[in-house]
Design a protein around this motif. Structure first.
Motif, PDB file in Angstrom:
ATOM      1  N   GLU A   1     123.049 136.433  35.290  1.00 34.31           N
ATOM      2  CA  GLU A   1     123.850 135.433  36.006  1.00 34.31           C
ATOM      3  C   GLU A   1     124.335 135.998  37.336  1.00 34.31           C
ATOM      4  O   GLU A   1     124.405 135.276  38.342  1.00 34.31           O
ATOM      5  CB  GLU A   1     125.034 134.996  35.136  1.00 34.31           C
ATOM      6  CG  GLU A   1     125.948 133.944  35.767  1.00 34.31           C
ATOM      7  CD  GLU A   1     125.292 132.590  35.975  1.00 34.31           C
ATOM      8  OE1 GLU A   1     125.875 131.751  36.681  1.00 34.31           O
ATOM      9  OE2 GLU A   1     124.183 132.363  35.434  1.00 34.31           O
ATOM     10  N   ARG A   2     124.685 137.301  37.362  1.00 29.19           N
ATOM     11  CA  ARG A   2     125.109 137.936  38.614  1.00 29.19           C
ATOM     12  C   ARG A   2     124.011 137.824  39.671  1.00 29.19           C
ATOM     13  O   ARG A   2     124.266 137.449  40.810  1.00 29.19           O
ATOM     14  CB  ARG A   2     125.449 139.416  38.384  1.00 29.19           C
ATOM     15  CG  ARG A   2     126.716 139.662  37.626  1.00 29.19           C
ATOM     16  CD  ARG A   2     127.250 141.062  37.878  1.00 29.19           C
ATOM     17  NE  ARG A   2     126.305 142.138  37.602  1.00 29.19           N
ATOM     18  CZ  ARG A   2     126.239 142.793  36.453  1.00 29.19           C
ATOM     19  NH1 ARG A   2     127.052 142.469  35.453  1.00 29.19           N
ATOM     20  NH2 ARG A   2     125.367 143.778  36.293  1.00 29.19           N
ATOM     21  N   LYS A   3     122.795 138.161  39.272  1.00 30.36           N
ATOM     22  CA  LYS A   3     121.679 138.139  40.228  1.00 30.36           C
ATOM     23  C   LYS A   3     121.431 136.719  40.730  1.00 30.36           C
ATOM     24  O   LYS A   3     121.202 136.498  41.928  1.00 30.36           O
ATOM     25  CB  LYS A   3     120.414 138.696  39.572  1.00 30.36           C
ATOM     26  CG  LYS A   3     119.242 138.796  40.533  1.00 30.36           C
ATOM     27  CD  LYS A   3     118.050 139.499  39.887  1.00 30.36           C
ATOM     28  CE  LYS A   3     116.896 139.615  40.887  1.00 30.36           C
ATOM     29  NZ  LYS A   3     115.726 140.304  40.300  1.00 30.36           N
ATOM     30  N   LYS A   4     121.496 135.766  39.827  1.00 37.32           N
ATOM     31  CA  LYS A   4     121.263 134.356  40.192  1.00 37.32           C
ATOM     32  C   LYS A   4     122.308 133.879  41.196  1.00 37.32           C
ATOM     33  O   LYS A   4     121.984 133.302  42.242  1.00 37.32           O
ATOM     34  CB  LYS A   4     121.284 133.492  38.928  1.00 37.32           C
ATOM     35  CG  LYS A   4     121.164 132.000  39.165  1.00 37.32           C
ATOM     36  CD  LYS A   4     121.086 131.266  37.838  1.00 37.32           C
ATOM     37  CE  LYS A   4     121.087 129.752  38.018  1.00 37.32           C
ATOM     38  NZ  LYS A   4     122.419 129.232  38.398  1.00 37.32           N
ATOM     39  N   ARG A   5     123.578 134.136  40.889  1.00 34.64           N
ATOM     40  CA  ARG A   5     124.645 133.648  41.760  1.00 34.64           C
ATOM     41  C   ARG A   5     124.688 134.395  43.084  1.00 34.64           C
ATOM     42  O   ARG A   5     124.954 133.807  44.144  1.00 34.64           O
ATOM     43  CB  ARG A   5     125.990 133.722  41.033  1.00 34.64           C
ATOM     44  CG  ARG A   5     126.122 132.605  39.994  1.00 34.64           C
ATOM     45  CD  ARG A   5     127.313 132.731  39.085  1.00 34.64           C
ATOM     46  NE  ARG A   5     128.583 132.793  39.776  1.00 34.64           N
ATOM     47  CZ  ARG A   5     129.761 132.788  39.149  1.00 34.64           C
ATOM     48  NH1 ARG A   5     129.786 132.683  37.821  1.00 34.64           N
ATOM     49  NH2 ARG A   5     130.889 132.864  39.815  1.00 34.64           N
ATOM     50  N   ALA A   6     124.408 135.697  43.073  1.00 31.88           N
ATOM     51  CA  ALA A   6     124.392 136.470  44.323  1.00 31.88           C
ATOM     52  C   ALA A   6     123.245 136.012  45.216  1.00 31.88           C
ATOM     53  O   ALA A   6     123.407 135.912  46.444  1.00 31.88           O
ATOM     54  CB  ALA A   6     124.279 137.959  44.017  1.00 31.88           C
ATOM     55  N   THR A   7     122.098 135.720  44.618  1.00 37.38           N
ATOM     56  CA  THR A   7     120.959 135.215  45.397  1.00 37.38           C
ATOM     57  C   THR A   7     121.306 133.877  46.034  1.00 37.38           C
ATOM     58  O   THR A   7     121.022 133.647  47.223  1.00 37.38           O
ATOM     59  CB  THR A   7     119.719 135.060  44.490  1.00 37.38           C
ATOM     60  OG1 THR A   7     119.383 136.340  43.939  1.00 37.38           O
ATOM     61  CG2 THR A   7     118.536 134.515  45.269  1.00 37.38           C
ATOM     62  N   GLU A   8     121.934 132.998  45.274  1.00 39.82           N
ATOM     63  CA  GLU A   8     122.342 131.689  45.812  1.00 39.82           C
ATOM     64  C   GLU A   8     123.329 131.856  46.962  1.00 39.82           C
ATOM     65  O   GLU A   8     123.237 131.152  47.982  1.00 39.82           O
ATOM     66  CB  GLU A   8     122.969 130.845  44.697  1.00 39.82           C
ATOM     67  CG  GLU A   8     121.978 130.349  43.653  1.00 39.82           C
ATOM     68  CD  GLU A   8     122.668 129.680  42.471  1.00 39.82           C
ATOM     69  OE1 GLU A   8     123.928 129.702  42.405  1.00 39.82           O
ATOM     70  OE2 GLU A   8     121.951 129.133  41.614  1.00 39.82           O
ATOM     71  N   ALA A   9     124.272 132.784  46.826  1.00 38.03           N
ATOM     72  CA  ALA A   9     125.268 132.997  47.871  1.00 38.03           C
ATOM     73  C   ALA A   9     124.617 133.520  49.153  1.00 38.03           C
ATOM     74  O   ALA A   9     124.964 133.083  50.267  1.00 38.03           O
ATOM     75  CB  ALA A   9     126.347 133.969  47.395  1.00 38.03           C
ATOM     76  N   LEU A  10     123.661 134.436  49.013  1.00 43.45           N
ATOM     77  CA  LEU A  10     122.962 134.959  50.194  1.00 43.45           C
ATOM     78  C   LEU A  10     122.122 133.868  50.858  1.00 43.45           C
ATOM     79  O   LEU A  10     122.030 133.806  52.093  1.00 43.45           O
ATOM     80  CB  LEU A  10     122.089 136.149  49.811  1.00 43.45           C
ATOM     81  CG  LEU A  10     122.858 137.458  49.590  1.00 43.45           C
ATOM     82  CD1 LEU A  10     122.014 138.459  48.809  1.00 43.45           C
ATOM     83  CD2 LEU A  10     123.307 138.056  50.921  1.00 43.45           C
ATOM     84  N   GLU A  11     121.546 133.000  50.066  1.00 42.17           N
ATOM     85  CA  GLU A  11     120.766 131.904  50.641  1.00 42.17           C
ATOM     86  C   GLU A  11     121.661 130.909  51.373  1.00 42.17           C
ATOM     87  O   GLU A  11     121.246 130.325  52.381  1.00 42.17           O
ATOM     88  CB  GLU A  11     119.955 131.212  49.539  1.00 42.17           C
ATOM     89  CG  GLU A  11     118.780 132.074  49.055  1.00 42.17           C
ATOM     90  CD  GLU A  11     118.075 131.520  47.851  1.00 42.17           C
ATOM     91  OE1 GLU A  11     118.627 130.586  47.198  1.00 42.17           O
ATOM     92  OE2 GLU A  11     116.976 132.029  47.521  1.00 42.17           O
ATOM     93  N   ARG A  12     122.893 130.754  50.909  1.00 40.11           N
ATOM     94  CA  ARG A  12     123.841 129.850  51.601  1.00 40.11           C
ATOM     95  C   ARG A  12     124.146 130.327  53.009  1.00 40.11           C
ATOM     96  O   ARG A  12     124.440 129.516  53.891  1.00 40.11           O
ATOM     97  CB  ARG A  12     125.158 129.733  50.815  1.00 40.11           C
ATOM     98  CG  ARG A  12     125.109 128.828  49.625  1.00 40.11           C
ATOM     99  CD  ARG A  12     126.481 128.651  49.014  1.00 40.11           C
ATOM    100  NE  ARG A  12     127.356 127.785  49.804  1.00 40.11           N
ATOM    101  CZ  ARG A  12     128.628 127.538  49.504  1.00 40.11           C
ATOM    102  NH1 ARG A  12     129.183 128.125  48.455  1.00 40.11           N
ATOM    103  NH2 ARG A  12     129.350 126.745  50.264  1.00 40.11           N
ATOM    104  N   VAL A  13     124.091 131.640  53.227  1.00 38.31           N
ATOM    105  CA  VAL A  13     124.385 132.175  54.564  1.00 38.31           C
ATOM    106  C   VAL A  13     123.088 132.579  55.288  1.00 38.31           C
ATOM    107  O   VAL A  13     123.107 133.380  56.217  1.00 38.31           O
ATOM    108  CB  VAL A  13     125.369 133.368  54.493  1.00 38.31           C
ATOM    109  CG1 VAL A  13     126.701 132.921  53.937  1.00 38.31           C
ATOM    110  CG2 VAL A  13     124.800 134.524  53.675  1.00 38.31           C
ATOM    111  N   GLN A  14     121.965 131.996  54.852  1.00 40.47           N
ATOM    112  CA  GLN A  14     120.655 132.191  55.479  1.00 40.47           C
ATOM    113  C   GLN A  14     120.238 133.664  55.523  1.00 40.47           C
ATOM    114  O   GLN A  14     119.719 134.158  56.522  1.00 40.47           O
ATOM    115  CB  GLN A  14     120.617 131.612  56.906  1.00 40.47           C
ATOM    116  CG  GLN A  14     120.833 130.111  56.991  1.00 40.47           C
ATOM    117  CD  GLN A  14     122.297 129.729  57.070  1.00 40.47           C
ATOM    118  OE1 GLN A  14     123.030 130.298  57.863  1.00 40.47           O
ATOM    119  NE2 GLN A  14     122.723 128.765  56.279  1.00 40.47           N
ATOM    120  N   LEU A  15     120.456 134.379  54.408  1.00 39.93           N
ATOM    121  CA  LEU A  15     120.105 135.792  54.367  1.00 39.93           C
ATOM    122  C   LEU A  15     119.285 136.140  53.118  1.00 39.93           C
ATOM    123  O   LEU A  15     119.197 137.297  52.736  1.00 39.93           O
ATOM    124  CB  LEU A  15     121.378 136.650  54.433  1.00 39.93           C
ATOM    125  CG  LEU A  15     121.248 138.005  55.142  1.00 39.93           C
ATOM    126  CD1 LEU A  15     120.777 137.830  56.569  1.00 39.93           C
ATOM    127  CD2 LEU A  15     122.575 138.740  55.114  1.00 39.93           C
TER     128      LEU A  15
END
Length: 225
Positions: A105-119
């Motif tokens: 779940e950590r990896k999933k949510r961290a990936t989503e957060a990075l995608e939100r900031v275009q990274l």
């Protein structure tokens, strides 16, 4: 200070609504850092009350405040505060480790957060492989990963050039458009004017509380004079 009582804030009465994008301005010694620390539950007030998301946090214990900080508040700092040997993804995952979230779940949510900031395409890079603007985007993603009530940014463009600062402001504006509550502390009028509401502190009191249009018209007039 010694035997003298210094009142950093003097009866500040302030309400910030859900989904607002607010900038807090003021010169050194105005009380803005103290106000930021109170909003972020890093300090507690000697007098008065602070309610956050329906909770009276001004009377909470240190342990309870730590839980509130982890769950309700995402911090973005001027100096990024990233772990140098960890990847962008690992840096963003860190608050979730403290929150006891599973590795998947950590990896999933961290990936989503990075995608939100275009990274999303740079998630496996370390901080020294990223530009200053990209490092600040990682810091923003880390602040967002716990889905906080408030994104609290302390001089978020202080270490960035003007072009990169504009890019970071566009990230905040996009997050605000998506419904994220953003409170930004800055001493730069050109940065504050990106917020929809600008609060100015002087000598521990609120000297003005204006919309973006009102504040922009005022500083434009001051420049003309």
């Amino acid at each position: 200070m010694g035997g003298e009582i210094v009142r950093a804030l003097r009866g500040v009465d302030l309400a910030i609504r859900r989904n607002e994008y607010v900038a807090i301005m003021g010169p050194s010694g105005s009380g803005k850092s103290t106000l930021m620390n109170l909003i972020g539950c890093l300090d507690t007030p000697n007098e008065g009350e602070y309610w956050l998301n329906g909770m009276l946090v001004s009377t909470m214990t240190d342990d309870a405040l730590a839980r509130v900080r982890n769950k309700e508040i995402g911090f973005v700092f001027q100096t990024f505060n990233l772990l140098p040997r960890a990847s962008a993804l690992q840096n963003v995952e860190l608050p979730l480790v403290y929150a006891g979230i599973s590795a998947d779940e950590r990896k999933k949510r961290a990936t989503e957060a990075l995608e939100r900031v275009q990274l999303g395409q740079r998630m496996h890079h370390r901080p020294n492989e990223l530009s200053g603007g990209q490092r600040q985007r990682v810091a923003i993603a880390r602040a967002l990963v716990n889905r906080p009530s408030i994104l609290l940014a302390d001089e978020p463009t202080g270490n960035l050039d003007s072009q990169t600062s504009e890019e970071i402001m566009r990230v905040f504006e996009e997050l605000a458009t998506q419904g994220q509550t953003v409170v930004m502390v800055t001493h730069e009028p050109d940065i504050a004017v990106h917020a929809k509401r600008i609060i100015v502190l002087r000598d521990g009191v609120i000297s003005s509380d204006e919309t973006r249009a009102q504040y922009a018209a005022k500083i434009s007039g001051e420049r003309v004079h």
